[in-house]
Write a protein that holds these residues in place. Structure first.
Motif, short mmCIF file in Angstrom:
data_model
loop_
_atom_site.label_atom_id
_atom_site.label_comp_id
_atom_site.label_asym_id
_atom_site.label_seq_id
_atom_site.Cartn_x
_atom_site.Cartn_y
_atom_site.Cartn_z
N GLU A 101 0.80 -1.26 -0.16
CA GLU A 101 0.04 0.13 0.00
C GLU A 101 0.71 1.37 -0.08
O GLU A 101 2.11 1.08 0.31
CB GLU A 101 -0.93 -0.02 1.15
CG GLU A 101 -2.08 -1.19 1.15
CD GLU A 101 -2.71 -1.06 2.54
OE1 GLU A 101 -2.54 -0.31 3.39
OE2 GLU A 101 -3.71 -1.74 2.40
N ASP A 102 0.31 2.29 -0.43
CA ASP A 102 0.92 3.64 -0.55
C ASP A 102 0.62 4.46 0.94
O ASP A 102 -0.18 3.68 1.65
CB ASP A 102 0.60 4.28 -1.47
CG ASP A 102 -0.92 4.87 -1.73
OD1 ASP A 102 -1.66 4.54 -0.87
OD2 ASP A 102 -1.21 5.26 -2.78
N GLU A 103 0.97 5.72 0.88
CA GLU A 103 0.83 6.44 2.18
C GLU A 103 -0.43 6.59 2.47
O GLU A 103 -0.78 6.63 3.73
CB GLU A 103 1.56 7.90 1.96
CG GLU A 103 3.12 7.71 2.03
CD GLU A 103 3.45 7.29 0.48
OE1 GLU A 103 2.86 7.90 -0.66
OE2 GLU A 103 4.54 6.82 0.31
N GLU A 104 -1.46 6.75 1.35
CA GLU A 104 -2.85 6.69 1.59
C GLU A 104 -3.67 5.57 1.76
O GLU A 104 -5.02 5.51 2.00
CB GLU A 104 -3.47 7.51 0.33
CG GLU A 104 -3.25 8.93 0.44
CD GLU A 104 -2.38 9.34 -0.54
OE1 GLU A 104 -2.43 8.96 -1.72
OE2 GLU A 104 -1.02 10.35 -0.24
#
Length: 95
Positions: free
Chosen positions: A43-46
Motif C-alpha cells: 500500500e501507498d501512504e494513503e
C-alpha cells in the motif's frame, strides 16, 4: 466457487523475492501490444493498493516484462484502469 489467482515472482531493488498478483491483461488495438496490470499487494501512504503495468508477450514462456515507455501507452493503461474502477463502483452502488 474458488477463483484462481495468477501470480508470479520478481526480485525487488534489494534482491528480495516478491510475489505479484496479475489483476488483468489486455491487448491494445492502438499499439498492437499486450499489457499486464499487477500488484504486489503493498500500500501507498494513503492506504491504496499499489498497481503496476508492463508490456508482455503472451507467447513468451519466460514472460519477461518490459517497461512502458511512452506517455501514450500510459494514457491507454490509465483509461482502462478508470473504466474498470467505474464499473466496480457502479456494481457496488447496485448492491
Amino acid at each position: 466457487m474458488k477463483e484462481e489467482r495468477m501470480t508470479f515472482k520478481v526480485f525487488d531493488d534489494e534482491g528480495k523475492e516478491v510475489e505479484c498478483e496479475v489483476l488483468f491483461t489486455f491487448e491494445s488495438n492502438e499499439t498492437g501490444k499486450n499489457y499486464m496490470v499487477y500488484t504486489d499487494n503493498s500500500e501507498d501512504e494513503e492506504g491504496n493498493t499499489k498497481v503496476y503495468a508492463s508490456i508482455y508477450d503472451p507467447e513468451d514462456k519466460e514472460m519477461k516484462l518490459q517497461p512502458i515507455e511512452t506517455d501514450k501507452e500510459w494514457e491507454i493503461v490509465e483509461t482502462i484502469l478508470k473504466e474498470i474502477q467505474s464499473e466496480i463502483e457502479k456494481g457496488n452502488e447496485q448492491e
